[in-house]
Motif scaffolding. Structure first.
Motif, mmCIF file in Angstrom:
data_model
loop_
_atom_site.group_PDB
_atom_site.id
_atom_site.type_symbol
_atom_site.label_atom_id
_atom_site.label_comp_id
_atom_site.label_asym_id
_atom_site.label_seq_id
_atom_site.Cartn_x
_atom_site.Cartn_y
_atom_site.Cartn_z
ATOM 1 N N ARG A 82 19.488 24.474 22.970
ATOM 2 C CA ARG A 82 18.871 25.153 23.984
ATOM 3 C C ARG A 82 17.440 24.815 24.214
ATOM 4 N NH1 ARG A 82 22.026 29.956 26.355
ATOM 5 N NH2 ARG A 82 24.098 29.397 25.634
ATOM 6 N N ASP A 162 28.644 27.270 29.476
ATOM 7 C CA ASP A 162 27.574 28.190 29.263
ATOM 8 C C ASP A 162 26.226 27.581 28.775
ATOM 9 O OD1 ASP A 162 29.166 30.387 29.803
ATOM 10 O OD2 ASP A 162 29.157 31.200 28.026
ATOM 11 N N ARG A 163 26.444 26.625 27.859
ATOM 12 C CA ARG A 163 25.098 25.789 27.423
ATOM 13 C C ARG A 163 24.697 25.036 28.573
ATOM 14 N NH1 ARG A 163 26.959 23.776 21.388
ATOM 15 N NH2 ARG A 163 26.603 25.732 20.302
ATOM 16 N N HIS A 165 25.313 25.128 31.851
ATOM 17 C CA HIS A 165 24.754 26.109 33.077
ATOM 18 C C HIS A 165 23.213 26.753 32.575
ATOM 19 C CE1 HIS A 165 27.721 25.726 35.719
ATOM 20 N NE2 HIS A 165 28.509 26.156 34.806
ATOM 21 N N HIS A 166 23.142 27.081 31.287
ATOM 22 C CA HIS A 166 21.742 27.538 30.996
ATOM 23 C C HIS A 166 20.610 26.237 31.030
ATOM 24 C CE1 HIS A 166 18.614 29.398 28.362
ATOM 25 N NE2 HIS A 166 18.674 28.178 27.726
ATOM 26 N N ALA A 169 19.702 25.417 34.638
ATOM 27 C CA ALA A 169 18.626 26.301 34.862
ATOM 28 C C ALA A 169 17.452 26.245 34.320
ATOM 29 C CB ALA A 169 19.551 27.740 34.651
ATOM 30 N N ALA A 170 17.441 26.012 33.096
ATOM 31 C CA ALA A 170 16.159 25.619 32.356
ATOM 32 C C ALA A 170 15.443 24.513 32.834
ATOM 33 C CB ALA A 170 16.243 25.484 30.939
#
Length: 179
Positions: A82, A162-163, A165-166, A169-170
């Motif tokens: 991330r 999840d990774r 989508h995160h 967004a980031a």
């Protein structure tokens, strides 16, 4: 261990050796009566198929991201950890890679229940054949392994989504702050 994982992630040759060794081992385990040369031939066959699929996937991903294979490995590592890149070129490559992987997962979403159902049918058939043959232990172990594999697939898909989508967004937040 970390350097081994990184070497395995970067090198198709290392992946081929790993697939070959696993193929030979599984052939030796399940086909004890066959000649060892057949185990080696089957290991080469499994390695050739696996590396072909991995090379096609890697080529498609490098084209989507607009980077080389080493850059793709680095982008994949950053997605897993991330980490948002600071350079605009890397951010753009990561954005394209994340979008491509999300689109691929969304396209494949409709086939997931069918694949999991097919694996369930195979599991039920192996159990039925085992009960009919009088040997329940090995079919039961294979059924538990198949159920575990299906659960692992669903868990990894959710984790990857999840990774991604995160990261999407980031990257958007970072793009808004830069603009």
């Amino acid at each position: 261990m970390r350097s081994f994982k990184r070497w395995l992630d970067r090198s198709l040759a290392a992946q081929a050796v790993m697939i070959f060794l696993l193929g030979v081992g599984l052939s030796a385990l399940f086909r004890r009566d066959d000649h060892p040369v057949l185990w080696v031939i089957q290991g080469f066959f499994y390695a050739a198929i696996g590396i072909t699929f991995m090379a096609v996937h890697r080529r498609r991903a490098t084209r989507a991201a607009g980077t080389d294979p080493r850059g793709l490995v680095e982008l994949g590592r950053r997605i897993r950890h991330r980490e948002v890149p600071s350079e605009p070129g890397e951010r753009e490559s990561m954005r394209r890679l994340v979008d491509d992987q999300l689109n691929l997962l969304e396209r494949n979403r409709r086939w997931l229940p069918y694949w999991l159902g097919f694996m369930g049918l195979i599991t039920a058939a192996v159990l039925a054949l085992g009960v009919a043959a009088g040997s329940v232990t090995l079919p039961l172990v294979l059924a538990v392994a198949m159920i575990g594999f299906c659960c692992w697939i669903a868990w990894m898909r959710r984790r990857t989504l999840d990774r991604l989508h995160h990261m999407r967004a980031a990257l958007r937040e970072d793009h808004v702050r830069v603009s």
